[in-house]
Design an enzyme around this catalytic site. Structure first.
Site, short mmCIF file in Angstrom:
data_model
loop_
_atom_site.label_atom_id
_atom_site.label_comp_id
_atom_site.label_asym_id
_atom_site.label_seq_id
_atom_site.Cartn_x
_atom_site.Cartn_y
_atom_site.Cartn_z
N HIS A 131 -17.73 6.76 -39.88
CA HIS A 131 -17.27 5.82 -38.86
C HIS A 131 -18.47 5.28 -38.08
O HIS A 131 -18.85 5.86 -37.06
CB HIS A 131 -16.31 6.51 -37.89
CG HIS A 131 -14.98 6.82 -38.48
ND1 HIS A 131 -13.89 6.00 -38.32
CD2 HIS A 131 -14.56 7.85 -39.23
CE1 HIS A 131 -12.85 6.53 -38.95
NE2 HIS A 131 -13.23 7.65 -39.51
N CYS B 97 -14.44 3.90 -43.63
CA CYS B 97 -13.67 5.09 -43.98
C CYS B 97 -12.54 4.74 -44.96
O CYS B 97 -12.80 4.55 -46.12
CB CYS B 97 -13.18 5.79 -42.71
SG CYS B 97 -12.88 7.54 -43.04
N THR C 207 0.31 3.94 -2.68
CA THR C 207 -0.98 4.62 -2.47
C THR C 207 -0.84 5.70 -1.40
O THR C 207 -1.29 6.83 -1.56
CB THR C 207 -2.06 3.60 -2.09
OG1 THR C 207 -2.24 2.72 -3.18
CG2 THR C 207 -3.39 4.27 -1.75
N THR D 229 0.81 -1.23 0.00
CA THR D 229 0.00 0.00 0.00
C THR D 229 0.85 1.28 0.00
O THR D 229 0.31 2.38 -0.10
CB THR D 229 -0.91 0.06 1.24
OG1 THR D 229 -0.10 0.14 2.40
CG2 THR D 229 -1.82 -1.15 1.32
N GLU E 208 -18.59 3.00 -36.17
CA GLU E 208 -18.19 2.59 -34.82
C GLU E 208 -18.29 3.73 -33.80
O GLU E 208 -18.41 3.49 -32.61
CB GLU E 208 -16.77 1.99 -34.82
CG GLU E 208 -15.61 2.98 -34.99
CD GLU E 208 -15.29 3.32 -36.44
OE1 GLU E 208 -16.20 3.21 -37.29
OE2 GLU E 208 -14.15 3.74 -36.72
N1 GLN Z 1 -7.13 8.65 -45.09
C1 GLN Z 1 -8.49 8.70 -45.52
C2 GLN Z 1 -8.97 10.13 -45.67
O1 GLN Z 1 -8.40 11.03 -45.10
C3 GLN Z 1 -9.40 7.93 -44.58
C4 GLN Z 1 -9.46 8.47 -43.20
C5 GLN Z 1 -10.02 7.50 -42.18
O2 GLN Z 1 -9.99 6.29 -42.36
N2 GLN Z 1 -10.50 8.01 -41.06
O3 GLN Z 1 -9.93 10.38 -46.36
#
Ligand code: GLN
Length: 543
Positions: A503, A377, A190, A187, A505
């Site tokens: 994206h 992308c 900490t 500890t 995601e």
């Molecule tokens: N390099 C590519 C662009 O700028 C894709 C970018 C990415 O995958 N976020 O358009």
């Protein structure tokens, strides 16, 4: 309004961000309106130009702000969009202070860290909560206590303790290591880090002690004694493996009730039913599929964290487990062989020429062998390049980002973008309208004509090639509002081959997983089934 401050001690990388997001989720489940401020004490204005080798993925907010990946975790856990003000950096604070000084706002006084910089920090933190009418604002201070860069922020928070009298709660997240040679948790680090915190005037209200295994009562007592923290408020958080377990684990400790009570709020306990459901699916999936992720940064932890999370969200919803097979696109010699046993392929984001030929080969393999594929992308752009080369027969077709002299720049800057050179300023960033065409696979999946998705890119499908690409079986099933920027593509003669310029995601949440990731996993699951059947057939035949 109440404030909960989370600081870190001993070392970084012990899950302070996960703990903060989990607390945010717990408080939200208890019916409080929660907001979050992430403090990144570096001098960069934002994370836009940072190298993934050092920082992992750059996350993008709906307003286009480029941030540290922690903001992604917050959005996912809180299930809501954050904005630029939710991320404070030293760069931003100083920029604002200097702008004020130039405008003459300080009336001839000497501009100093205390009070000018600290006032700006406090004002920005409070304004985030006020704008959204929040009940509780969580503030995570990046790095560890003792870092020179975080001093002004900690000083501002110390002042807030006095000003907010009882409405602010400090949590210090530390590490309790177990030395293999000694065999018992120590500890001392900490104690030292709390001492450091107290030397700048901050007494923590609770300690979260991260360690390999659960700490026993004696150790917690010892920490409490040395740090003057209530023994009840020394919370042991052992390694849990996946971050989805953290909200359940913390909810089962006394911390949420303790914290709310200290700030004069009701506990509003919650059974966290929804979250328990997804954790159950993540821990015990009905079956697994393997997705090959082909990228340049596969060895770097967290480079594709939002994609990893998107798959976990899909598992949480569907019960189909996803094993990720990381495939380094720079080692292209054996890419086809590496893809032999996967049920689906993901080609994620990327920049620059290194490793792209490997990705293109992976795309070709998936297209020709009818393996489900999702390109995101850069991955989307490279599926167009591969198609142009191998289906349209445009030899050497490329993105002008990768080869400025290519004869066939199928991915290129649009005429209005040419000549803009500022690296930090020419990207298309944040949420924009995506218009989906009826009668396409994309429309079937989204079920809506208009959606908002998040971007971070410069290059676009070159409008000159769209007609011939579409004639040959690749369809652009969604565009931007004006119809000039392509947003989603799909192959007609393939069970699942899609790409998105945005994206997907970045907007995936446990409560609403990315539609495209889910579609990939479902296609991979069907593919896996067929592969298994074929295998069984062959086995029978061999007998
Ligand atoms: N390099 C590519 C662009 O700028 C894709 C970018 C990415 O995958 N976020 O358009």
């Amino acid at each position: 309004m109440r404030f909960v401050v989370v600081t870190g001690g001993v070392i970084s990388g012990i899950g302070k961000g996960t703990i903060t997001s989990s607390l945010a989720y717990i408080l939200r489940e208890r019916n409080y309106k929660v907001d979050i401020v992430k403090i990144d004490p570096y001098i960069n204005y934002d994370a836009g130009t940072m190298n993934p080798y050092q920082h992992g993925e750059v996350f993008v907010l709906s307003d286009g702000t480029e941030t540290d990946l922690d903001l992604g975790n917050y959005e996912r856990f809180l299930s809501r969009d954050l904005k630029s003000g939710n991320n404070l950096t030293t760069g931003k604070i100083y920029k604002w202070v200097i702008e004020k000084e130039r405008r003459g706002d300080f009336l001839g006084s000497t501009v100093q860290i205390i009070p000018h910089v600290t006032d700006e920090i406090k004002r920005r933190i409070r304004s985030i909560g006020l704008e959204d009418n929040s009940d509780i604002v969580l503030i995570e201070v990046g790095g560890v206590v003792g870092d020179i860069e975080s001093m002004p922020f900690l000083e501002a928070l110390r002042q807030m303790r006095l000003e907010e009298d009882g409405k602010i709660f400090f949590i210090h997240v530390t590490y309790v290591p177990t030395l293999r040679s000694v065999g018992e948790p120590k500890t001392k680090p900490t104690q030292h880090s709390v001492k450091e915190l107290r030397s700048i005037g901050i007494q923590p209200d609770a300690i979260i002690a991260r360690s390999e295994t659960e700490l026993d009562r004696d150790l917690k007592e010892k920490i409490a004694l040395f740090t003057q923290v209530d023994e009840k408020a020394v919370i042991s958080v052992p390694d849990v493996g996946d971050i989805f377990t953290m909200p359940l684990l913390l909810n089962d400790t006394v911390l949420p009730n303790y914290m709310l009570e200290k700030m004069g709020l009701k506990p509003n306990e919650s059974d966290m039913e929804f979250w328990r459901g997804i954790v159950e699916n993540i821990k015990k999936p009905s079956h697994y599929v393997t997705i090959g992720v082909v990228g340049k940064y596969v060895q770097i932890k967290d480079s594709y964290i939002s994609n990893e999370h998107s798959f976990m969200h899909v598992t949480g919803k569907t019960g189909i487990g996803v094993k990720l097979k990381w495939i380094n696109s720079e080692k292209e010699e054996n890419i086809e062989e590496m893809l032999n046993d996967v049920d689906g392929v993901l080609i994620p984001w990327g920049y620059g020429p290194r490793g792209t030929e490997g990705k293109i080969r992976a795309i070709r393999y998936a297209r020709e062998n009818k393996v489900p594929l999702l390109g995101i992308c850069f991955g989307f752009q490279l599926t167009v390049v591969e198609f142009a080369r191998n289906v349209l027969g445009l030899e050497g077709a490329n993105s002008s980002e990768l080869n400025p002299d290519t004869k066939y720049p199928v991915i290129d800057l649009l005429p209005e973008q040419v000549g803009l050179t500022d690296k930090g300023g020419t990207m298309r960033l944040g949420d924009t309208k995506v218009v989906i065409k009826k009668g396409t696979k994309a429309y079937e999946l989204y079920g809506e004509e208009v959606v908002y998705e998040r971007h971070r890119h410069r290059y676009e499908v070159n409008p000159k090639y769209i007609e011939s690409i579409e004639k040959n079986g690749m369809r652009f099933s969604a565009t931007d509002e004006s119809g000039t920027r392509m947003e989603i593509l799909e192959l007609e003669d393939h069970p699942f081959f899609m790409g998105s310029q945005f994206h997907a995601e970045f907007k995936s949440r446990p409560e609403k997983p990315s539609i495209l990731h889910e579609a990939l996993v479902l296609a991979a699951s069907r593919y896996n089934n067929i592969r298994r059947k074929k295998f069984i057939e062959q086995e029978k035949f061999a007998k």
